[in-house]
Scaffold this active site. Sequence first.
Site, PDB file in Angstrom:
ATOM      1  N   GLU A 115       8.028 -21.569   7.497  1.00  0.00           N
ATOM      2  CA  GLU A 115       8.567 -20.709   8.551  1.00  0.00           C
ATOM      3  C   GLU A 115       9.880 -21.262   9.105  1.00  0.00           C
ATOM      4  O   GLU A 115      10.652 -20.524   9.733  1.00  0.00           O
ATOM      5  CB  GLU A 115       7.559 -20.531   9.687  1.00  0.00           C
ATOM      6  CG  GLU A 115       7.352 -21.738  10.571  1.00  0.00           C
ATOM      7  CD  GLU A 115       6.451 -21.429  11.762  1.00  0.00           C
ATOM      8  OE1 GLU A 115       6.832 -21.815  12.876  1.00  0.00           O
ATOM      9  OE2 GLU A 115       5.387 -20.791  11.591  1.00  0.00           O
ATOM     10  N   GLU A 135       0.809  -1.220   0.000  1.00  0.00           N
ATOM     11  CA  GLU A 135       0.000   0.000   0.000  1.00  0.00           C
ATOM     12  C   GLU A 135       0.841   1.268   0.000  1.00  0.00           C
ATOM     13  O   GLU A 135       0.333   2.364  -0.265  1.00  0.00           O
ATOM     14  CB  GLU A 135      -0.930   0.013   1.229  1.00  0.00           C
ATOM     15  CG  GLU A 135      -1.992  -1.078   1.230  1.00  0.00           C
ATOM     16  CD  GLU A 135      -3.130  -0.797   0.265  1.00  0.00           C
ATOM     17  OE1 GLU A 135      -3.142   0.293  -0.340  1.00  0.00           O
ATOM     18  OE2 GLU A 135      -4.000  -1.666   0.102  1.00  0.00           O
TER      19      GLU A 135
END
Length: 302
Positions: free
Chosen positions: A112, A81
């Site tokens: 992970e 954004e």
Amino acid sequence: MGKTVTEATNQNSLSIDEMEAIDIVTLMLEEDRHIQEGIQKSLTTIAEAVELIVDKWQHGARVFVAGAGTSGRIGVLDAVELGPTFSIDPHRWIAFIAGGKNAMWEPLEQHEDSASDIVQELQQLEFNENDVLIAISASGTTPYSLAALTYAKEKQASSISISCNHQTISSELSDVGIELIVGPEVIRGSTRLKAGTAQKIAINMISTATMVKLGKVYQNEMIDMQLINNKLVKRAETMLRQLTNLNEQEAKELMNETNNDVKLSIIIAKTGCDKNVAEKYLNKANNHVKKAILLFEMDQKD
């Protein structure tokens, strides 16, 4: 490592599986009040992270955000954004998620543990001592995030960590360790809940405050947003009218004159100077519109 709050049992939700829907959501809302408490106690370190990034950014730094699972998705969500909102080069604020882009849409949490992946990604982009790393991990012990922090330390780069436990390894490896203690989740270990929300708030604070400090906001307006369609150009013209005494036609003409540069348009409208002078003072003020106007006015008085 300190106490693992994120894996603790929440005594308030032991009977959640017996509750009516209204009672479940009421309990969740009550638990979410701890998010604000955790953020409140971390404001000083969040501000330290902002100041660190601003200082490094002004010297050409890039910001790299790394996380796995929910933490990684939060980092990506915030990063993507920043381009349209503040017109920053997308190559200067880059987010990585364990498992790659597909992990935004698929449950690839097994990645992970892939510590080598993030190191390889950083190496490919020539991550160096001039850059900043932000590692997001609810537990503060995720191998993917720890590997990123360890590599940053090896490269003598600045680093920030965001976690939700006390005295984490992530904090030990970081220049700024942000620990958002929001208490056990209503579903034990489900850190997509309070921990995820707290991390989202923290990274939003860091990126937004950084952009404000870099002069990408005037008053509380997004004066550096990308004007990539007619709607946004119109919004910018309306913004210019609200911030100045220009009418609709004058605002449109000034935006055309400055090639839709809201910053220059504001300075010209506020001071009456021409485009070249506005550019001069904006550069002198390090891209801060208010400072540029003030510098111009001070010079006019001399």
